[in-house]
Design a protein around this motif. Structure first.
Motif, PDB file in Angstrom:
ATOM      1  N   ARG A 130       0.880  -1.242  -0.292  1.00 37.20           N
ATOM      2  CA  ARG A 130       0.036  -0.115  -0.019  1.00 37.20           C
ATOM      3  C   ARG A 130       1.092   1.429  -0.026  1.00 37.20           C
ATOM      4  NH1 ARG A 130      -5.251   1.528   1.946  1.00 37.20           N
ATOM      5  NH2 ARG A 130      -5.761  -0.600   2.254  1.00 37.20           N
ATOM      6  N   ASP A 180      -8.090  -8.718   0.851  1.00 36.99           N
ATOM      7  CA  ASP A 180      -8.382  -7.123   0.478  1.00 36.99           C
ATOM      8  C   ASP A 180      -9.680  -6.763   0.043  1.00 36.99           C
ATOM      9  OD1 ASP A 180      -7.697  -8.263  -2.058  1.00 36.99           O
ATOM     10  OD2 ASP A 180      -6.150  -6.661  -2.297  1.00 36.99           O
ATOM     11  N   CYS A 184     -11.040  -3.816   2.443  1.00 36.08           N
ATOM     12  CA  CYS A 184     -11.412  -2.462   1.682  1.00 36.08           C
ATOM     13  C   CYS A 184     -12.617  -1.957   2.406  1.00 36.08           C
ATOM     14  CB  CYS A 184     -11.721  -2.829   0.405  1.00 36.08           C
ATOM     15  SG  CYS A 184     -13.112  -3.756  -0.146  1.00 36.08           S
ATOM     16  N   ASP A 187     -10.846  -0.073   5.227  1.00 34.97           N
ATOM     17  CA  ASP A 187      -9.774   0.710   5.082  1.00 34.97           C
ATOM     18  C   ASP A 187      -9.842   1.596   3.893  1.00 34.97           C
ATOM     19  OD1 ASP A 187      -8.180  -0.573   6.936  1.00 34.97           O
ATOM     20  OD2 ASP A 187      -7.411  -1.999   5.684  1.00 34.97           O
ATOM     21  N   ASP A 188     -10.812   1.097   2.807  1.00 36.59           N
ATOM     22  CA  ASP A 188     -10.888   2.223   1.806  1.00 36.59           C
ATOM     23  C   ASP A 188     -12.460   3.006   1.711  1.00 36.59           C
ATOM     24  OD1 ASP A 188      -8.268   1.344   0.791  1.00 36.59           O
ATOM     25  OD2 ASP A 188      -8.980  -0.271   0.083  1.00 36.59           O
ATOM     26  N   TYR A 189     -13.337   2.102   1.760  1.00 36.37           N
ATOM     27  CA  TYR A 189     -14.863   2.444   1.671  1.00 36.37           C
ATOM     28  C   TYR A 189     -15.446   3.190   2.845  1.00 36.37           C
ATOM     29  CZ  TYR A 189     -14.580  -1.069  -2.090  1.00 36.37           C
ATOM     30  OH  TYR A 189     -14.211  -1.788  -3.259  1.00 36.37           O
ATOM     31  N   TRP A 227     -14.733   4.922  -5.684  1.00 37.03           N
ATOM     32  CA  TRP A 227     -13.419   4.048  -5.206  1.00 37.03           C
ATOM     33  C   TRP A 227     -12.603   3.643  -6.283  1.00 37.03           C
ATOM     34  CZ3 TRP A 227     -18.224   2.195  -2.449  1.00 37.03           C
ATOM     35  CH2 TRP A 227     -18.490   2.908  -1.438  1.00 37.03           C
ATOM     36  N   ARG A 229     -10.632   1.468  -8.418  1.00 36.51           N
ATOM     37  CA  ARG A 229     -10.077  -0.147  -8.178  1.00 36.51           C
ATOM     38  C   ARG A 229      -9.963  -0.877  -9.518  1.00 36.51           C
ATOM     39  NH1 ARG A 229     -15.134   0.859  -6.916  1.00 36.51           N
ATOM     40  NH2 ARG A 229     -16.858  -0.833  -7.478  1.00 36.51           N
TER      41      ARG A 229
END
Length: 247
Positions: A130, A180, A184, A187-189, A227, A229
């Motif tokens: 990351r 992941d 996510c 951590d991301d969404y 997002w 990706r």
């Protein structure tokens, strides 16, 4: 033996078409192993799914030092199939192993393990991949290199670059292990406030409900604008380990 529940779901390929999952969950008598094969940008017979499947077959005994056990499994796989370091498929590895006295965790690449203890929540994560994204032109050039990121491929020494942690067993209440495609969501969404929320959902509705929530959010972002990706849906794998109080 602790109570173990799992959920797995295939995603889509980079071309947007369905394909078999490249994630794997392996439940052993004294451990759970989670692997996430790296999706190849071009079709190849030995892809990340091939690697995660065959590496899982090598990880049948985890009774010694976890890094040593993983290194030997990588070496056996490379020797059995003639894999060459730097030119072979790869996969992440996360391991949670328990004995009568301890819970040991190993994480190699981006499949975190979250440990819930009487004192709080502790995340064992390998963030090197990351941290490199956006800083280098070709991320694969930094695979299994000093100052790069480390993953299970054909180089056994990578196992000793894993992130590791241990706890007395009596302190551990539960463990979440996620590829992941699941992490996510935190951590991301930002779909879940924290990992405790994820654990609570698995307690109330089961681990499939966590996967459902992530898929629903991704469906609402089909053009991947909110997002960014590589794929609309990644493969998902989630394992939940619950330890009885005092055991």
């Amino acid at each position: 033996m602790p109570e173990i529940t799992t959920a797995e779901r295939a995603g889509l390929g980079r071309d947007g078409l369905p394909r078999p999952t490249e994630d794997r969950v392996v439940v052993l008598p004294n451990a759970v192993v989670l692997l996430d094969g790296a999706t190849s940008p071009t079709p190849r017979e030995r892809d990340g799914g091939w690697h995660s499947r065959h590496l899982a077959e090598e990880l049948t005994s985890l009774d010694g030092d976890l890094a040593d056990d993983l290194a030997r499994a990588i070496a056996r796989l490379a020797a059995r199939h003639g894999l060459t370091p730097g030119d072979s498929p790869s996969s992440t590895v996360a391991i949670t192993r328990w004995t009568d006295t301890a819970v040991d965790v190993l994480v190699l690449a981006d499949s975190p393990v979250v440990v819930f203890t009487h004192d709080g929540v502790e995340v064992v994560a390998d963030n090197r991949l990351r941290d490199l994204r956006g800083r280098v032109d070709r991320i694969t050039d930094w695979r299994n290199r000093e100052h790069g990121w480390w993953v299970a491929e054909a180089e056994p020494a990578a196992a000793h670059r894993a992130v590791r942690a241990s706890w007395p067993r009596h302190r551990v209440q539960a463990v979440l292990m996620a590829t992941d495609g699941v992490s996510c969501g935190v951590d991301d969404y930002g779909l879940f406030a924290d990992w405790q929320t994820v654990l609570d959902i698995t307690s109330e509705k089961g681990p499939e409900a966590v996967l459902d929530a992530i898929r629903a959010a991704e469906e609402g972002d089909g053009d991947r604008a909110k997002w960014p990706r590589p794929k609309v849906h990644d493969d998902q794998a989630l394992a939940v380990i619950r330890f009885a109080a005092g055991k």
